[in-house]
Design an enzyme around this catalytic site. Structure first.
Site, PDB file in Angstrom:
ATOM      1  N   ALA A  66       0.871  -1.177   0.000  1.00 34.95           N
ATOM      2  CA  ALA A  66       0.000   0.000   0.000  1.00 34.95           C
ATOM      3  C   ALA A  66       0.906   1.224   0.000  1.00 34.95           C
ATOM      4  O   ALA A  66       2.044   1.155   0.488  1.00 34.95           O
ATOM      5  CB  ALA A  66      -0.870  -0.012   1.245  1.00 34.95           C
ATOM      6  N   GLU A 115      -0.938  -9.217  -0.417  1.00 34.30           N
ATOM      7  CA  GLU A 115      -2.376  -9.414  -0.121  1.00 34.30           C
ATOM      8  C   GLU A 115      -3.204  -9.459  -1.402  1.00 34.30           C
ATOM      9  O   GLU A 115      -4.169 -10.219  -1.500  1.00 34.30           O
ATOM     10  CB  GLU A 115      -2.861  -8.313   0.822  1.00 34.30           C
ATOM     11  CG  GLU A 115      -2.296  -8.490   2.233  1.00 34.30           C
ATOM     12  CD  GLU A 115      -2.596  -7.317   3.148  1.00 34.30           C
ATOM     13  OE1 GLU A 115      -2.174  -6.186   2.808  1.00 34.30           O
ATOM     14  OE2 GLU A 115      -3.250  -7.518   4.185  1.00 34.30           O
ATOM     15  N   GLU A 135       4.330  -5.256   7.452  1.00 32.08           N
ATOM     16  CA  GLU A 135       3.601  -4.177   8.135  1.00 32.08           C
ATOM     17  C   GLU A 135       4.027  -3.951   9.573  1.00 32.08           C
ATOM     18  O   GLU A 135       4.050  -2.804  10.040  1.00 32.08           O
ATOM     19  CB  GLU A 135       2.082  -4.450   8.091  1.00 32.08           C
ATOM     20  CG  GLU A 135       1.440  -4.173   6.748  1.00 32.08           C
ATOM     21  CD  GLU A 135       1.502  -5.329   5.780  1.00 32.08           C
ATOM     22  OE1 GLU A 135       2.256  -6.293   6.031  1.00 32.08           O
ATOM     23  OE2 GLU A 135       0.794  -5.285   4.758  1.00 32.08           O
TER      24      GLU A 135
END
Ligand code: COA
Length: 257
Positions: A66, A115, A135
């Site tokens: 992300a 993901e 993360e």
């Protein structure tokens, strides 16, 4: 439809979607997630499209996660909203799509990138690919389904290790772990995905959609997977594809779905 961050290439029965932000290692920002949603939805609605391949542009990254620059100053509710919207728009959307999705993992697949690959129906990697969910090194956890889909594929212990260490595994280790089905060179990656897609495209797309729903039910705590299979199996008997498939077999010819 014209896109800024992705390329969409429909060829015969196969639509290839390429995330195209190579300078940012194809990191998933908000706009890219929205564009991917639209592209997956369009391909799924396109009667000619029978398989979708998702990949990244360049030779370095599938998706490096992300886009960290977009959420670095988020508060608690913005964080939850980011995960919820992302799951709805892209990750759960892809996992539950009726059209099969193959992830061609062509380099780094980290965080949201892994993901996205996990949300695809199965994965093929190039030998330079590196995968991980880093993360916790940023003080956060995977929020796009990683804590759920990784253990489904590799088991709880390996998922715990990969997430807690924030490490990266090689393509060969990913294959040994059951995370990817094949490892090939970069040059062979899309041809192999296209070959697999071609095999899938010859079969009944209504039956494949029923198989996706039934297999996914196994991982959905609100559903009884065996009951879903019985219902989906029964529904197949009412389809034109079932009539064509069984008639073709009895007439000793290839079915035309
Ligand atoms: N979000 C935003 N930008 C990212 C990004 C991400 N997840 N991953 C890479 N980028 C950007 C870098 O900031 C850099 O941009 P810049 O040139 O404008 O500074 C560019 O992509 C190239 O990345 P860089 O770090 O210089 O490449 P590298 O080869 O040295 O390292 C990685 C590659 C993948 C190891 C490294 O980019 C990285 O660790 N990325 C973050 C991975 C991550 O934590 N993902 C999970 C996010 S939740």
């Amino acid at each position: 439809m014209s896109y800024q961050n992705i390329l969409v290439d429909p060829q015969n029965a196969i639509t290839t979607i390429t995330i195209n932000r190579p300078k940012k290692l194809n990191a998933l920002n908000k706009d890219t997630i929205a564009e991917l949603h639209d592209a997956f939805a369009d391909a799924n609605d396109d009667e000619d499209c029978r398989v979708i391949i998702i990949t990244g542009s360049g030779e370095k990254a599938f998706v490096a996660g992300a886009d960290i620059s977009e959420f670095a100053d988020f508060d608690v509710s913005e964080g939850a909203n980011l995960a919820r919207k992302g799951q709805e728009l892209l990750f759960s959307f892809v996992a539950n799509l009726e059209t099969p999705v193959i992830a061609a993992v062509n380099g780094f697949a980290l965080g949201g990138g892994l993901e996205l690959a996990l949300a695809a129906h199965f994965r093929v990697a190039s030998d330079n690919a590196k995968m991980g969910l880093p993360e916790v090194s940023l003080g956060v956890i995977p929020g796009y389904g990683g804590t759920q889909r990784l253990p489904q594929l590799v088991g709880k212990g390996k998922a715990m290790e990969l997430i807690m260490t924030a490490g990266m595994i090689s393509a060969d280790d990913a294959k040994a772990w059951g995370l990817v089905n094949y490892v090939v060179t970069q040059e062979e990656l899309l041809p192999l995905c296209e070959k697999l897609a071609g095999k899938i495209a010859r079969n009944s797309s209504t039956a494949i959609a029923a198989a996706i729903r039934s297999i996914n039910a196994n991982f959905d705590k609100t559903k009884n997977g065996f009951e879903t299979e019985i219902e989906e199996f029964g529904k197949c008997f009412g389809t034109e594809d079932f009539e064509e498939g069984t008639t073709a077999f009895l007439e000793k010819r290839k079915p035309e779905f």
